[in-house]
Design a protein around this motif. Structure first.
Motif: not given
Length: 382
Positions: A265-271, A293-300
């Protein structure tokens, strides 16, 4: 609708927290009647509890003087809270021994029961106590804690009663029909990540982590094996947790932990974007600042490669006019079973609006619900 709590206190040093627990219960809108065991009277006074609760406090003296007092007390109550409960009280409850007023109330009560154990670590780890706690859980008793922390004699270990405010939050589990989550291994991400601009400044977001906390508490009370990966501080009631404040830390922790869990369950607000880091403090120049800025990885999305038979539940925040369309598209792209769609108005709000979608369609919508109910609705999908 008013809710009446029958609050039983056993003879642990943690009983000194009982007046604060009563205060927190009253603050949350509950009415409270207290019961003190003979041992508990050595740690907290009847007079104090009656003043804080504004109700009569009962002891074993009433048990022998007033006929069927345990039946009278349990029939007028909606929740039975027992905190602290000692090794002795846990064991007697597990085996149906009723030699005081509180234990008679436990056997007579037909509603939800929440216990908060408190004892030395060696006692809590004893196989007899672990078996008795498991037996109570199997019978539907909610066990909140204990947690790791300071104990008597300057010891540290798992045996400390959870704090009053957290304990009162756990009572929300009694508002809903029980969920069967035993043997489920649930991984929950929570909070808003933080990225450094320089040694002094950071960029973060408004996520409070309230939903992740409510999910973790509720899933734990429903006997799930819970691990929380949090970007903020954690008040655990017994579940495992790991703190990772950055997007990269969250990425690595989730990829490592998903292997031993069957629900995510992914509820974190990740940068979404990571600022270019300056090794030295950025100085003010011309009253303006330009940061790359650079785009972060799409973890989900990256975790979807390990989905297999696992249940994946993600969250999507978008503008109201494109919310459902965006959520369904993200559900497909990230290979989720469900997406919880909501808007920025939910941040820090005690009442939430959200919609559950699948890869194909909108499923259910909820408006003005508490964070606890939102957590319950999400866990109902597992």
């Amino acid at each position: 609708m008013s809710c009446h709590v029958l609050y039983g206190i056993a003879g642990s040093i943690a009983a000194y927290k009982a007046p604060e627990i009563v205060r927190q219960l009253k603050k949350s809108g509950y009415s409270v009647t207290c019961i003190l065991t003979k041992s508990a009277e050595k740690f907290v006074s009847r007079f104090t509890l009656e003043n804080v609760s504004e109700e009569k406090c009962y002891t074993d003296k009433e048990f022998w003087r007033e006929q069927n007092i345990h039946i009278h007390l349990t029939r007028k109550s909606d929740i039975l809270l027992m905190a602290p409960v000692t090794a002795n009280t846990v064991s007697k409850c597990a085996h149906g021994i009723a030699d005081n007023l509180l234990l008679n109330c436990f056997l007579s009560f037909k509603g939800p029961v929440i216990m908060a154990p408190a004892m030395h670590a060696e006692m809590f780890e004893n196989v007899a106590i672990q078996d008795n706690i498991s037996l109570l859980k199997d019978r539907g008793v909610y066990i909140a804690g204990p947690i790791e922390g300071e104990l008597l004699s300057q010891d540290l270990g798992v045996g400390r009663m959870i704090e009053p405010e957290t304990l009162v939050e756990c009572l929300s589990v009694a508002r809903f029909p029980a969920l069967s989550l035993k043997n489920k291994k649930i991984l929950i991400s929570s909070g808003g990540t933080t990225e450094s601009l320089d040694p002094v400044r950071v960029i973060t977001n408004k996520s409070t982590g309230q939903l992740g906390k409510a999910l973790s508490n509720m899933a734990h009370l429903y006997s799930a094996d819970v691990t929380m990966i949090s970007a903020g501080d954690v008040s655990s009631i017994g579940f495992k947790y790991q703190i990772e404040k950055t997007a990269s830390g969250m990425h690595d922790a989730l990829h490592h932990s998903i292997k031993s869990h069957d629900v995510l369950v992914m509820t974190a607000a990740i940068s979404d974007f990571i600022p270019e880091y300056s090794e030295k403090k950025i100085r003010r120049k011309d009253n303006a600042l330009s940061v790359s800025f650079k785009a972060s990885s799409d973890i989900l999305k990256s975790l979807s490669e390990q989905k297999k038979e696992r249940v994946f539940i993600g969250c999507c925040l978008a503008d109201e006019d494109t919310l459902i369309e965006t959520a369904i598209q993200k559900c497909k792209e990230k290979n989720c079973d469900y997406i919880i769609a909501n808007t920025a108005s939910n941040f820090g709000n005690s009442k939430r609006d959200f919609t559950v979608v699948s890869k194909e369609k909108e499923l259910d919508s909820y408006s003005g619900v508490s964070v606890q109910e939102m957590a319950y609705r999400i866990l109902s999908l597992v």
